[in-house]
Each structure stands twice: as C-alpha cells, then as structure tokens.
Design a protein around this motif. Structure first.
Motif, PDB file in Angstrom:
ATOM      1  N   HIS A 170       1.006  -1.464   0.292  1.00 36.14           N
ATOM      2  CA  HIS A 170       0.178  -0.230   0.262  1.00 36.14           C
ATOM      3  C   HIS A 170       0.977   0.882   0.137  1.00 36.14           C
ATOM      4  O   HIS A 170       0.658   2.096  -1.050  1.00 36.14           O
ATOM      5  N   LEU A 171       1.882   1.630   0.370  1.00 33.06           N
ATOM      6  CA  LEU A 171       2.801   2.523   0.870  1.00 33.06           C
ATOM      7  C   LEU A 171       3.933   2.619  -0.421  1.00 33.06           C
ATOM      8  O   LEU A 171       4.807   3.227  -0.709  1.00 33.06           O
ATOM      9  N   ASN A 172       3.608   1.371  -1.329  1.00 33.35           N
ATOM     10  CA  ASN A 172       4.619   1.876  -2.189  1.00 33.35           C
ATOM     11  C   ASN A 172       6.231   0.771  -1.895  1.00 33.35           C
ATOM     12  O   ASN A 172       6.967   1.766  -2.837  1.00 33.35           O
ATOM     13  N   GLU A 173       6.056   0.211  -0.782  1.00 29.99           N
ATOM     14  CA  GLU A 173       7.862   0.371  -0.798  1.00 29.99           C
ATOM     15  C   GLU A 173       7.962  -0.915  -1.328  1.00 29.99           C
ATOM     16  O   GLU A 173       9.174  -1.285  -1.307  1.00 29.99           O
ATOM     17  N   GLY A 174       7.233  -1.886  -2.424  1.00 33.30           N
ATOM     18  CA  GLY A 174       7.615  -3.184  -2.752  1.00 33.30           C
ATOM     19  C   GLY A 174       6.519  -3.847  -3.519  1.00 33.30           C
ATOM     20  O   GLY A 174       5.651  -3.042  -3.501  1.00 33.30           O
ATOM     21  N   THR A 175       7.031  -4.717  -4.187  1.00 32.93           N
ATOM     22  CA  THR A 175       5.673  -5.451  -4.617  1.00 32.93           C
ATOM     23  C   THR A 175       5.496  -7.149  -3.870  1.00 32.93           C
ATOM     24  O   THR A 175       6.399  -7.714  -3.132  1.00 32.93           O
ATOM     25  N   GLY A 176       4.248  -6.683  -3.416  1.00 32.98           N
ATOM     26  CA  GLY A 176       4.162  -8.299  -2.398  1.00 32.98           C
ATOM     27  C   GLY A 176       3.595  -9.454  -2.661  1.00 32.98           C
ATOM     28  O   GLY A 176       3.305  -9.067  -3.827  1.00 32.98           O
ATOM     29  N   VAL A 177       4.045 -10.218  -2.565  1.00 34.86           N
ATOM     30  CA  VAL A 177       3.612 -11.717  -2.697  1.00 34.86           C
ATOM     31  C   VAL A 177       2.398 -12.017  -1.357  1.00 34.86           C
ATOM     32  O   VAL A 177       2.939 -12.442  -0.130  1.00 34.86           O
ATOM     33  N   SER A 178       0.737 -12.751  -2.336  1.00 30.68           N
ATOM     34  CA  SER A 178       0.395 -12.821  -1.166  1.00 30.68           C
ATOM     35  C   SER A 178      -0.513 -14.520  -1.441  1.00 30.68           C
ATOM     36  O   SER A 178      -0.069 -14.504  -2.433  1.00 30.68           O
ATOM     37  N   ILE A 179      -1.890 -14.338  -1.044  1.00 31.88           N
ATOM     38  CA  ILE A 179      -2.467 -15.053  -1.430  1.00 31.88           C
ATOM     39  C   ILE A 179      -4.673 -14.748  -1.242  1.00 31.88           C
ATOM     40  O   ILE A 179      -4.765 -14.114  -0.892  1.00 31.88           O
ATOM     41  N   ASP A 180      -4.682 -15.435  -2.595  1.00 27.22           N
ATOM     42  CA  ASP A 180      -5.990 -14.891  -3.313  1.00 27.22           C
ATOM     43  C   ASP A 180      -7.136 -14.017  -1.940  1.00 27.22           C
ATOM     44  O   ASP A 180      -7.570 -13.138  -1.708  1.00 27.22           O
ATOM     45  N   PHE A 181      -7.462 -15.251  -1.232  1.00 27.01           N
ATOM     46  CA  PHE A 181      -8.818 -14.752   0.121  1.00 27.01           C
ATOM     47  C   PHE A 181      -7.171 -14.296   1.157  1.00 27.01           C
ATOM     48  O   PHE A 181      -8.218 -13.694   1.498  1.00 27.01           O
ATOM     49  N   ILE A 182      -6.962 -13.466   1.072  1.00 23.60           N
ATOM     50  CA  ILE A 182      -6.050 -12.978   2.138  1.00 23.60           C
ATOM     51  C   ILE A 182      -6.365 -11.516   1.482  1.00 23.60           C
ATOM     52  O   ILE A 182      -6.902 -10.733   2.192  1.00 23.60           O
ATOM     53  N   ALA A 183      -5.860 -11.178   0.371  1.00 22.38           N
ATOM     54  CA  ALA A 183      -6.463 -10.111  -0.800  1.00 22.38           C
ATOM     55  C   ALA A 183      -7.451  -9.393  -0.419  1.00 22.38           C
ATOM     56  O   ALA A 183      -7.984  -8.270  -1.319  1.00 22.38           O
ATOM     57  N   ASN A 184      -8.596 -10.571  -0.755  1.00 25.03           N
ATOM     58  CA  ASN A 184      -9.779  -9.887  -0.894  1.00 25.03           C
ATOM     59  C   ASN A 184     -10.203  -9.258   0.417  1.00 25.03           C
ATOM     60  O   ASN A 184     -11.333  -8.859   1.085  1.00 25.03           O
ATOM     61  N   ASP A 185      -9.775 -10.028   1.848  1.00 28.87           N
ATOM     62  CA  ASP A 185      -9.610  -9.584   3.319  1.00 28.87           C
ATOM     63  C   ASP A 185      -9.168  -8.463   3.519  1.00 28.87           C
ATOM     64  O   ASP A 185      -9.976  -7.376   4.138  1.00 28.87           O
ATOM     65  N   ILE A 186      -8.149  -8.372   3.044  1.00 28.51           N
ATOM     66  CA  ILE A 186      -7.759  -6.723   2.751  1.00 28.51           C
ATOM     67  C   ILE A 186      -7.470  -5.984   1.955  1.00 28.51           C
ATOM     68  O   ILE A 186      -6.504  -6.222   1.230  1.00 28.51           O
ATOM     69  N   LYS A 187      -8.259  -5.240   1.549  1.00 29.14           N
ATOM     70  CA  LYS A 187      -8.470  -4.750   0.771  1.00 29.14           C
ATOM     71  C   LYS A 187      -7.656  -3.003   0.618  1.00 29.14           C
ATOM     72  O   LYS A 187      -7.673  -2.405   2.062  1.00 29.14           O
ATOM     73  N   TYR A 188      -7.144  -2.498  -0.136  1.00 27.61           N
ATOM     74  CA  TYR A 188      -5.853  -1.165  -0.296  1.00 27.61           C
ATOM     75  C   TYR A 188      -6.670  -0.523  -1.688  1.00 27.61           C
ATOM     76  O   TYR A 188      -6.300  -1.440  -2.742  1.00 27.61           O
TER      77      TYR A 188
END
Length: 291
Positions: free
Chosen positions: A232-250
């Motif tokens: 979110h702060l554009n410090e880099g490119t994150g690597v996550s999992i789809d269901f977590i990305a659906n819960d934590i939205k920026y």
C-alpha cells in the motif's frame, strides 16, 4: 508362543479333532497342524498323541490348557476394552494450525467440532509452518494443519484446501495494468513476502529460480498484513494469497494472479508416521474434510 497358537490349541482340545477345529476357525487342517507343531517345538513337549479313537491331550497339553484358557480370556478382554476405548469420543486432542490457515478454512471448523463433540477437549496452538511440523514430529501435538509441500518421509498428509497466490501491486507500478503475471515479470521487482519459516517463502523462491532468476527479496515478515501495508505504501511488490487479498483491501493496491497454476498454497492435514492415531485424530480429520 503367540496368542493365536494358544487359541488354535484350545480349539483342538475342545473338538478333539484337527479337522473339526480347522473348520471352526476357518483355516486349513494343514495350517492348523503346522501351528501346533511349531508350538510343540517351541515348548519342547508333545501336546497331543494319536490313539485308535482319535487324538488325545497329553499331560503337558492338559496343563497348558488349564493355564492358557485364562491367558486367552484376559487377552480377549484387553482387546475388547481397547475397542471400546477407540470408539469413545472423549479425551484431549491437541491441534496445531499454521498462521493463516484459520482464515482459509470455514470459520465453523473449531466451534462446530466442539459443539458436535462436547466431551473432547480441543487445545489449539498456532505457529509458522516449520514449527508446526516440528511440534508434530516431537509429539507435542496430535496433528497439524500446515502448508505444503510436506516431508513425506516423516508425515502422512491430506490436502484439505487449495488457494492461489497473487502479487500485490501498487497502482503506481506498471505491473498493475496486467491481468496476470509470469514469474519473469518479477525479475526486477523489490519483493515483500513472508519469511523463511513459511513454506510459501521457499515455494516462491523455487519458482523464481525455475524461471531463471534469483528474486530480489526486499523485506520479509511473519505477518502477512505487513506485506499488504508495505505494498500500500509502494515500498515494493508484495506476494500474498487470494483469500487474504480479498479480506485486506487497499484502494491503491491490485492483487494480480500468477499464470502458473501449479504455484499453489495448499492447506495440508499432517500426522507423524509411525505414531498411533487415536480415534479423536480420525474424528477431527473427517470433520475438517467434511466442512
């Protein structure tokens, strides 16, 4: 001397006939005769002798019959009690969950199991993947729900659920325009990912190496929410999992899937090989798989 031999011996005493005894216990007469011969050879005394009216128990056989009836009865009583214990749905079950697994599974897994089996004390622990395997191996817990791949030399495993990894791209990054990414697209990216205590970390690095480059791991953490915040702060490119990305939205972060569908986040139920599994382990395993 084995319990099975004693049971065979008592059947012959009961029927005074090898053929009748063999028929009663569903083995061949030859197999029964061999078992009794092995028993006589072991104790070095004859148990039966032939007469014109059939077989007769020797004095050694009479003594063995007197002693072995009690032994066989006690053994059968023990097995019967074991069977009762194995079907008793009560006791303590210790389960380890890898970080993130709770959110991936149905929220009713724990509450539902406790409601269905109120006499089972369910003790829950949470650790990173590598620690989950360690506590199962050391028998500090009965089983774990961790992330694959699993060391098949040490553990039995069952895949419970699959989720799909994604990258977290800030809107300022040109990759945010893509529908999906190849691993090669990440060659020059500063990457933010869970640390080396998680299998996900190693799985990702291996995929990058298969694509011909060493990833630039800029930041690692034990908390996936940190991956999302730094993206979110554009410090880099994150690597996550789809269901977590659906819960934590920026609003300025885009989760983008990988084209490579062999790159998965697999929840696996693991138990230690060679360890006796109680019926409670089987109960929990079946319950989780049914959810």
């Amino acid at each position: 001397m084995e319990i099975k031999q004693l049971k065979y011996f008592l059947e012959v005493c009961k029927h005074k006939s090898f053929s009748k005894a063999a028929k009663e216990i569903y083995i061949t007469q030859q197999g029964l005769s061999k078992a009794i011969s092995n028993l006589e050879e072991e104790i070095q005394y004859p148990l039966f002798h032939n007469t014109t009216k059939g077989i007769k128990v020797t004095k050694y056989g009479e003594y063995l019959r007197e002693k072995s009836e009690h032994i066989v009865y006690e053994f059968d009583s023990i097995i019967e009690e074991f069977n009762k214990m194995s079907h008793t749905n009560e006791g303590t079950l210790k389960v380890c969950f890898s970080f993130g697994v709770f959110n991936a599974l149905s929220p009713e897994v724990i509450s539902g199991f406790r409601e269905t089996y109120p006499n089972v004390e369910l003790i829950i622990k949470t650790y990173p993947d590598s620690i989950c395997e360690e506590v199962v191996m050391n028998e500090n817990v009965d089983l774990a729900l961790s992330i694959g791949p699993v060391n098949e030399k040490n553990f039995y495993s069952t895949i419970v659920k699959k989720q799909w990894p994604c990258i977290l791209v800030n809107e300022k990054n040109p990759l945010s325009k893509k529908k999906s990414v190849d691993f090669r697209d990440l060659k020059n990216e500063k990457l933010i990912i869970l640390n080396e205590k998680f299998h996900f970390h190693h799985n990702f690095i291996n995929k990058c190496r298969e694509s011909g480059f060493e990833p630039n791991i800029f930041f690692t953490t034990s908390e996936v929410i940190t991956v999302h915040k730094l993206s979110h702060l554009n410090e880099g490119t994150g690597v996550s999992i789809d269901f977590i990305a659906n819960d934590i939205k920026y609003p300025n972060v885009y989760p983008i899937p990988f084209k490579d569908r062999s790159f998965v986040w697999e929840v696996c139920l693991i138990t230690k090989k060679g360890r006796f599994e109680s019926n409670l382990v089987e109960l929990f395993k079946n319950y989780v798989l049914s959810c």
